[in-house]
Write a protein that holds these residues in place. Structure first.
Motif: not given
Lengths: 199, 199
Positions: A80-89, A146-148
């Motif tokens: 969930q955190m990763i999804e919320l974080s969004g793309p890019g560095v 990381i891939l995201q």
DNA sequence: TGCCTTATGTACCAAACGGTACATTAATAA
DNA sequence: TTATTAATGTACCGTTTGGTACATAAGGCA
């Protein structure tokens, strides 16, 4: 054993199985396995011993159950955190923000039940290598992060970054469980922020 | 208690105090505190219970003694590794080589007694916050390593790198204690090598 | 209405736990 | 030689541990 979780016959259960597991997860998380006695478990759950043993089996089996449940929850939280974080560095920086917010929370101060258990109970629970299971799944989530971020898979760069962040987060969990105030935790998160800035 | 460690009067001790502490350090390190009973301690040391209590005090006091001894030893090991590593960023890479060599050794597989204890026994030993003590001293050593690499103190860069490496190493200790073969440990060390290469 | 099944709660168990009393042994000091 | 001091080893202590026997209560089903 107790395979029939929703029996239609016999006296109905007075407690909610999952609610009790949640309560006991918090208890083990706070105190550790060895420091938690069956008496503590009875007190925290409000369920008498024979019912606990009938429902969950021995203390070890109960703890294994708690661990599996916790693992699923924690990985879901990562996802969930990763999804919320969004793309890019920038997404990685966002993830660090979210992680820090959890780290300085009351529960965050207890670190990670899995890290704790893998330190305390290496090879004690027969037939379930939970520490490897956790590390693998956690690393899988970080790999997605990381891939995201845009890093290309297969070049070795994404994998190295994944391993770095994974080991770092495990270490942060150690810091979180020990006596470290919000400022110190912030410092350690900032250290990773600086590294990510170079990506 | 037993302040007189080299009494000239009375029956002499049949065991070497420091050798026993070393043996018990290894025992606690392998098994953890809660998983180690006084019976185990008697077996491992070859010293009978009353002599242990007379010499070291209670099980808790004995463990506190073991922790202090271990902490000094471990910090000394860090210091030696750092000295051996030499200056420059290459020195950090050398340090990682040395750390990995220790990590994949038989003892390395048990991780770090301090990390283990700080996970298992948060706040159990009264009056001695060993986890903070350890983290502080370990961070101090890593700080020396970073300064030795040529990074200038006070700019924030050296401090951020110090914090990153410190958290990372704590995490690596978690990996080391859990089931992870030499190849996996190598992968995690390589991840840090890649980061250091950008410094 | 009984019968069967399952959960509950009290009261208890053997074993393991950390810790100690006490008699004995071995050294120094007078 | 004797008194004193300290370490040893056996045998034991009370408590706590994880785990259970057993009688009772509460539902569904015939």
């Amino acid at each position: 054993m107790n395979t029939n979780t929703s029996a239609t016959v016999g006296r109905p259960r007075l407690f909610d199985e999952d609610a009790v597991l949640a309560e006991l997860t918090a208890l083990f998380w706070r105190q550790g396995y060895g420091q938690t006695s069956m008496a503590d478990i009875v007190d925290a759950s409000g369920v008498h011993k024979p019912s606990l043993y009938r429902t969950f089996g021995s203390k070890e089996e109960l703890f294994a159950l708690v661990l599996r449940r916790y693992l699923a929850e924690r990985i879901a939280m990562f996802a969930q955190m990763i999804e919320l974080s969004g793309p890019g560095v920038a997404g990685i920086q966002n993830f660090l923000d979210l992680f820090e917010a959890d780290a300085v929370s009351e529960r965050g101060r207890d670190g990670c039940l899995m890290v704790m258990a893998s330190n305390e109970l290496r090879g004690v629970l027969p037939g379930y290598d939970f520490s490897a299971d956790y590390r693998e799944q956690m690393r899988g989530q970080i790999h997605l992060l990381i891939l995201q971020s845009g890093e290309v898979d297969g070049t070795g760069v994404a994998e190295a970054r994944t391993d770095l962040v994974t080991a770092y987060l495990l270490g942060l969990n150690v810091v979180m469980r020990s006596t470290a105030d919000a400022a110190e935790i912030h410092r350690y998160v900032d250290a990773m922020r600086a590294t990510v800035r170079t990506w």
